[in-house]
Enzyme design. Sequence first.
Site, mmCIF file in Angstrom:
data_model
loop_
_atom_site.group_PDB
_atom_site.id
_atom_site.type_symbol
_atom_site.label_atom_id
_atom_site.label_comp_id
_atom_site.label_asym_id
_atom_site.label_seq_id
_atom_site.Cartn_x
_atom_site.Cartn_y
_atom_site.Cartn_z
ATOM 1 N N SER A 246 0.828 -1.250 0.049
ATOM 2 C CA SER A 246 -0.028 0.062 0.120
ATOM 3 C C SER A 246 1.056 1.243 0.075
ATOM 4 O O SER A 246 1.795 0.725 -0.003
ATOM 5 C CB SER A 246 -0.944 0.130 1.078
ATOM 6 O OG SER A 246 -0.687 0.501 2.412
ATOM 7 N N LYS A 247 0.056 2.920 0.006
ATOM 8 C CA LYS A 247 0.982 3.768 -0.275
ATOM 9 C C LYS A 247 1.755 3.400 1.352
ATOM 10 O O LYS A 247 2.732 4.378 1.145
ATOM 11 C CB LYS A 247 -0.278 4.469 -0.931
ATOM 12 C CG LYS A 247 0.146 6.088 -1.070
ATOM 13 C CD LYS A 247 -1.060 6.547 -1.374
ATOM 14 C CE LYS A 247 -0.928 7.662 -1.890
ATOM 15 N NZ LYS A 247 -1.357 9.137 -2.434
ATOM 16 N N ARG A 248 0.636 3.384 2.086
ATOM 17 C CA ARG A 248 1.081 3.825 3.583
ATOM 18 C C ARG A 248 2.909 3.201 3.611
ATOM 19 O O ARG A 248 3.502 3.528 4.484
ATOM 20 C CB ARG A 248 0.341 3.123 4.155
ATOM 21 C CG ARG A 248 -0.390 3.982 5.174
ATOM 22 C CD ARG A 248 -1.570 3.704 5.257
ATOM 23 N NE ARG A 248 -3.043 3.208 4.203
ATOM 24 C CZ ARG A 248 -3.315 2.050 4.603
ATOM 25 N NH1 ARG A 248 -2.943 1.269 5.949
ATOM 26 N NH2 ARG A 248 -3.974 1.775 3.826
ATOM 27 N N GLY A 250 4.690 3.398 1.746
ATOM 28 C CA GLY A 250 6.189 4.475 1.108
ATOM 29 C C GLY A 250 6.763 4.219 -0.125
ATOM 30 O O GLY A 250 7.426 5.114 -1.464
#
Length: 469
Positions: A246-248, A250
């Site tokens: 996920s985008k989280r 990074g």
Amino acid sequence: MVRTRFAPSPTGYLHIGGLRTALYAYLFAKKHNGKFILRIEDTDQTREVDGAVDIIISALNKAGINYDEGPIVGGDHGPYVQSERKDIYLKYAAQLIKSGDAYYCFCSKDRLAEIHEKGATKYDKHCLHLSETEIQDRIARGEPYVIRQNIPETGTHTYHDEVFGDVTVDYKDLEDNILIKSDGMPTYNFANVIDDHLMGITHCIRGVEYLMSTPKYNLLYDALGWERPVYIHLQPIMRDSQHKLSKRDGDAGFEDFLKKGFLPHAIVNYIALLGWNPKNNCEKMSMAELINSFSIDGLQKSSSIFDETKMRWLNSLYIKELSAEEFHNAAQPYYAEYYPDKNIDYKYLSELLQSRCEVLADIKERAAFLDAFDNFDLELFVNKKWKTDRAMAKSLIDDCIKATESADLGAALETLAVDRGLKKGQVLWIYRIALTGAAATPGGGEEMVKLFGKNEALRRLKAVKDRLK
Ligand code: GLU
């Protein structure tokens, strides 16, 4: 003719999973001599980010995924940006209202919250039964409304997906979703159907999150008398067995990987294999090879785990294949950022680094020796394996200087070892440390002299001599 599309929302970021969806849609279209379309799904304007469409287009360009129709290039089925197609959706929404497949809903947020508080898990069709006059009155009074899809209350719906086989959904698990929002914009649930049909999409390739809502879309196709596309739903790319990449984390964006020094095609090649088995035991494939071997029956039903180590390995193969000039050009931003204005032969540095970097960003670490010389710790001469130490360095330094001045450095260092009864490795270790102050360098002393130039090499050795006194 096969027509596929990639339909991203402009969020300012192209997730590696999105890129893979685009890639599969592209490969499938090209394999069948069809067309690949880019459509921007910007109906959720709260999520929109400035410049986001450019980010998507530039990412696709860098990845070599060229679209035949879409923003900028145009095409016969435009506009390709949903916010420019508002009137089209309204026209079909009106048709669905007429046929009873959709209805106006005036329920306020408060009322919806209230029914959910009372335990409702979905909208209760409250407005389905409003009379025609009441509807017209309320619209005339300017009351805000949405348009909802009228889903049957009972029964099941079965359709075929090329990856998952027959998928059956109970209508009671589906909600009367909003098709047109109060701002007049369509939702994804509506726009995807209208656009896929009007744009002549034959194969709908998208994330598995739409697998269970596809029956709603089928109902719309049926209500409008349109042929449904072939569905190909894709499993997500996972970070591990539990979590999606996920985008989280990074580092789930295409651009994030480019910044880390991956080459665009290495990323494309790697993600092509994440979820698709080419069945030819090939791992390194050009875009033409990917197109040639792509087929739907190689798509996996299970999700795949992203393995950056493997992608690094694949990337290293592509780095080795670059011409010296290509590598040198690609290395420039890293030199500029980490090692600008060094008095060295940068072209030769590139030659030394090319085979030693898995990703371009490895340049930072591999070239760290460039900053090591000033005031390096003289204890570095101590090497357990080679049994070297400072005293040995001191005793060799004059001869190291002489060797550097000689016409054949390699031979001179070898003679030096023989004369002193030392192993060649001992002399080379001391020589390289004295020149660079670094225990790890790409190449040995001879390469370092070539990189710095004779004068700079001599300056360094003399400085070390002073320090060893
Ligand atoms: N805009 C949707 C998304 O970003 C597209 C899904 C589809 O391909 O239909 O997930």
